[in-house]
Design an enzyme around this catalytic site. Structure first.
Site, PDB file in Angstrom:
ATOM      1  N   GLY A  50      84.012 -13.568  16.930  1.00  0.00           N
ATOM      2  CA  GLY A  50      83.609 -12.649  15.863  1.00  0.00           C
ATOM      3  C   GLY A  50      84.793 -11.702  15.618  1.00  0.00           C
ATOM      4  CD  GLN A  55      87.242  -6.541  16.691  1.00  0.00           C
ATOM      5  OE1 GLN A  55      86.219  -7.048  16.266  1.00  0.00           O
ATOM      6  NE2 GLN A  55      87.480  -6.885  18.059  1.00  0.00           N
ATOM      7  CB  CYS A  95      86.139  -6.609  22.845  1.00  0.00           C
ATOM      8  SG  CYS A  95      86.666  -6.020  21.283  1.00  0.00           S
ATOM      9  CG  LEU A  96      88.887 -11.287  19.710  1.00  0.00           C
ATOM     10  CD1 LEU A  96      89.177 -11.621  18.104  1.00  0.00           C
ATOM     11  CD2 LEU A  96      89.750 -12.160  20.366  1.00  0.00           C
ATOM     12  CG  HIS A 137      80.847  -7.620  20.370  1.00  0.00           C
ATOM     13  ND1 HIS A 137      81.385  -7.644  21.745  1.00  0.00           N
ATOM     14  CD2 HIS A 137      81.923  -7.463  19.785  1.00  0.00           C
ATOM     15  CE1 HIS A 137      82.650  -7.549  21.753  1.00  0.00           C
ATOM     16  NE2 HIS A 137      83.128  -7.370  20.686  1.00  0.00           N
ATOM     17  CD  GLU A 138      82.273  -8.973  16.169  1.00  0.00           C
ATOM     18  OE1 GLU A 138      82.903  -7.952  15.660  1.00  0.00           O
ATOM     19  OE2 GLU A 138      82.554  -9.629  17.206  1.00  0.00           O
ATOM     20  CG  HIS A 141      83.729  -3.825  17.151  1.00  0.00           C
ATOM     21  ND1 HIS A 141      84.775  -3.136  17.815  1.00  0.00           N
ATOM     22  CD2 HIS A 141      83.838  -5.111  17.528  1.00  0.00           C
ATOM     23  CE1 HIS A 141      85.166  -3.828  18.806  1.00  0.00           C
ATOM     24  NE2 HIS A 141      84.694  -5.316  18.561  1.00  0.00           N
TER      25      HIS A 141
END
Ligand code: ZN
Length: 179
Positions: A50, A55, A95-96, A137-138, A141
């Site tokens: 994701g 991000q 997390c990226l 999670h997204e 963000h």
């Protein structure tokens, strides 16, 4: 805001753009479609499941995801909202935007999400486990919230060194510095 989709990159903690609440997307323009395509490419390259617009430094309420492991499972969600959350489940997340940091996050076990797609059509889906976890999670963000905010006190202490390392590597983007 001028955006060159080809130049977008995944930004890392502690970039302040990760903490900025994102704004609703009023209309799906060609730029939004190009950004979505670029975000899917970046997500796949990084081996992620994701990626949310903040991000890549954009304060837009949209994310891309794929909980299936197959290229057919790529999805773009515009203005997503979690409309129902059921149960709870602890599981490890990364997390990226926060490389080398993982910890246990408690999430609802099953959620329903409402959003729009790239053609402006409404989507509503109910998912469990990995899909439910990615959507939560997204959506976090989009509100400027990161996994480290949801870690237990013990995990927060455990990842402190890795966070300090990222803080020491961080250089403000030139565009951000000019503001
Ligand atoms: Zn993330």
């Amino acid at each position: 805001m001028q955006v060159d989709p080809g130049k977008l990159k995944i930004i890392h903690y502690p970039d302040p753009r990760l903490r900025q609440p994102a704004r609703p997307i009023e209309e799906v323009t060609p730029v939004i479609r190009d950004v979505a395509r670029r975000m899917l490419d970046l997500m796949v390259q990084a081996d992620g499941v994701g990626l949310a617009a903040p991000q890549v430094g954009l304060p837009w309420r949209m994310f891309v995801c794929n909980s299936t492991g197959s290229p057919n499972g790529n999805m773009v969600l515009i203005n997503p909202r979690l409309t129902q959350m059921v149960g709870s489940m602890d599981s490890e997340e990364g997390c990226l935007s926060i490389p080398n940091v993982r910890g246990i996050v408690r999430r609802a076990a099953e959620v329903t999400i409402a959003a729009g797609d790239l053609d402006g059509r409404p989507i509503q889906m109910t998912g469990r486990e990995l899909a439910a976890r990615i959507w939560q999670h997204e959506c976090d963000h989009l509100d400027g919230r990161l996994i480290i905010d949801r870690f237990s006190e013990a995990d927060k202490i455990r990842v402190r060194r890795a966070l300090r390392q990222l803080e020491s590597e961080y250089r403000p983007a030139r565009a951000a510095a000019r503001r």
